[in-house]
Write a protein that holds these residues in place. Structure first.
Motif, PDB file in Angstrom:
ATOM      1  N   GLY A 220      13.123  -2.182  12.697  1.00 29.89           N
ATOM      2  CA  GLY A 220      14.325  -2.510  13.447  1.00 29.89           C
ATOM      3  C   GLY A 220      14.829  -3.911  13.211  1.00 29.89           C
ATOM      4  O   GLY A 220      15.403  -4.534  14.109  1.00 29.89           O
ATOM      5  N   VAL A 221      14.595  -4.440  11.993  1.00 27.36           N
ATOM      6  CA  VAL A 221      15.085  -5.775  11.641  1.00 27.36           C
ATOM      7  C   VAL A 221      15.819  -5.696  10.314  1.00 27.36           C
ATOM      8  O   VAL A 221      15.783  -4.681   9.625  1.00 27.36           O
ATOM      9  N   SER A 222      16.499  -6.767   9.926  1.00 24.61           N
ATOM     10  CA  SER A 222      17.250  -6.770   8.671  1.00 24.61           C
ATOM     11  C   SER A 222      16.321  -6.918   7.473  1.00 24.61           C
ATOM     12  O   SER A 222      15.187  -7.388   7.600  1.00 24.61           O
TER      13      SER A 222
ATOM     14  N   VAL B 159       0.836  -1.200   0.000  1.00 23.84           N
ATOM     15  CA  VAL B 159       0.000   0.000   0.000  1.00 23.84           C
ATOM     16  C   VAL B 159       0.870   1.249   0.000  1.00 23.84           C
ATOM     17  O   VAL B 159       0.724   2.130  -0.838  1.00 23.84           O
ATOM     18  N   ARG B 160       1.823   1.297   0.946  1.00 26.41           N
ATOM     19  CA  ARG B 160       2.724   2.443   1.023  1.00 26.41           C
ATOM     20  C   ARG B 160       3.916   2.291   0.091  1.00 26.41           C
ATOM     21  O   ARG B 160       4.712   3.214  -0.080  1.00 26.41           O
ATOM     22  N   GLU B 161       4.048   1.120  -0.534  1.00 26.94           N
ATOM     23  CA  GLU B 161       5.070   0.846  -1.546  1.00 26.94           C
ATOM     24  C   GLU B 161       6.484   1.120  -1.022  1.00 26.94           C
ATOM     25  O   GLU B 161       7.327   1.695  -1.705  1.00 26.94           O
ATOM     26  N   MET B 162       6.731   0.709   0.219  1.00 26.99           N
ATOM     27  CA  MET B 162       8.065   0.850   0.795  1.00 26.99           C
ATOM     28  C   MET B 162       8.935  -0.325   0.362  1.00 26.99           C
ATOM     29  O   MET B 162       8.444  -1.428   0.107  1.00 26.99           O
ATOM     30  N   THR B 163      10.239  -0.108   0.278  1.00 21.56           N
ATOM     31  CA  THR B 163      11.156  -1.193  -0.040  1.00 21.56           C
ATOM     32  C   THR B 163      11.351  -2.066   1.200  1.00 21.56           C
ATOM     33  O   THR B 163      11.047  -1.651   2.325  1.00 21.56           O
ATOM     34  N   GLN B 164      11.899  -3.249   0.973  1.00 27.07           N
ATOM     35  CA  GLN B 164      12.153  -4.135   2.107  1.00 27.07           C
ATOM     36  C   GLN B 164      13.167  -3.515   3.066  1.00 27.07           C
ATOM     37  O   GLN B 164      13.070  -3.695   4.282  1.00 27.07           O
ATOM     38  N   ALA B 165      14.126  -2.768   2.522  1.00 26.75           N
ATOM     39  CA  ALA B 165      15.109  -2.104   3.378  1.00 26.75           C
ATOM     40  C   ALA B 165      14.446  -1.036   4.249  1.00 26.75           C
ATOM     41  O   ALA B 165      14.755  -0.897   5.439  1.00 26.75           O
TER      42      ALA B 165
END
Length: 272
Positions: free
Chosen positions: A247-249, A234-240
């Motif tokens: 707060g995770v990898s 929805v917010r189209e954020m990257t996995q990074a």
């Protein structure tokens, strides 16, 4: 609810009181953890208390186009929510002054995207308006319909750009599929309409059933899984970016996404 007053009916809060309360709620919202009950209470109360801003902005568009007022209010509320999420008290700007441009901008975008029967690029939408004015002005001066070359000279554009704008303008309105085949609105005796000879089954129609099946499955996910899906799709954020917010990898985010999506696919296949 610590430090925040409980507001039973936000509709009864006077605009002056709403401005003061909004400062308090916005200040607390920035330190509350997203997803908590306190955070949701503060955010939802801010949205409800500031509906007067949405109605104020929406009234400017009451007689514009064919937009239903209820739709305009809903779109304006989206602008309000964006303003709440992006407001920074350290800027020392009144929230009302900050929110109105977001609300109005969202409503204008709604009209831009929905007024045209066929969506065309913004550049061509603006060109259509210029062409309409130029055609009216030149038709009056020349006492005839202007040519493409005359329009190009008047607007300081190339003839190719004028032709592109004229073609795109055909997407502003759509003809009815119930019109007779000759397209004039008069029956030609055959009784055949454009709908009888145009169109075919849309293969994407099956997606509607998938969306209906997916809804209940999403509700069965836990809060974290739904939040990750919201950030990714929805917010189209990257996995990074998701990993940074949680707060995770990035690798951990990838595993969580794969696990959740696999579970959803399996559940949908089982139901079908």
């Amino acid at each position: 609810m610590e430090e925040l007053p409980w507001i039973e009916d936000t509709g009864k809060v006077a605009p002056k009181d709403a401005r003061q309360l909004s400062k308090l709620f916005l200040d607390r919202l920035k330190v509350l953890e997203e997803g908590t009950h306190e955070y949701q209470y503060a955010r939802n109360t801010l949205i409800e208390m500031n509906q007067t801003l949405v109605r104020f902005a929406a009234n400017r568009f009451r007689n514009r186009g064919s937009g239903d007022m209820e739709d305009i209010l809903q779109v304006g509320t989206i602008g309000l929510i964006k303003a709440i999420d992006r407001f920074d008290l350290s800027r020392e700007v009144e929230f009302t002054s900050f929110a109105i441009p977001y609300i109005v901008g969202e409503i204008k975008r709604f009209f831009r995207d929905t007024t045209w029967a066929v969506h065309v690029p913004r550049r061509l939408q603006e060109l259509r308006a210029d062409l309409v004015h130029a055609q009216e002005r030149l038709s009056t001066a020349l006492d005839r319909k202007p040519t493409v070359a005359e329009l190009a000279e008047d607007l300081c554009l190339s003839e190719d750009e004028i032709i592109e704008g004229l073609v795109a303008a055909n997407g502003y309105t759509a003809g009815s599929l119930d019109l007779p085949m000759d397209g004039t609105g008069e029956t030609d005796g055959s009784g055949q309409t454009l709908a009888d000879v145009r169109g075919e089954c849309d293969p994407e129609i099956e997606l509607i059933e998938n969306f209906h099946a997916l809804g209940p499955l999403l509700e069965q996910l836990d809060e974290r899984e739904r939040r990750i899906l919201d950030m990714r799709f929805v917010r189209e954020m990257t996995q990074a970016q998701i990993g940074g917010e949680l707060g995770v990898s990035q690798m951990h985010v990838s595993r969580l996404l794969n696990r959740t999506l696999t579970a959803l696919r399996t559940a949908m296949l089982t139901e079908s």
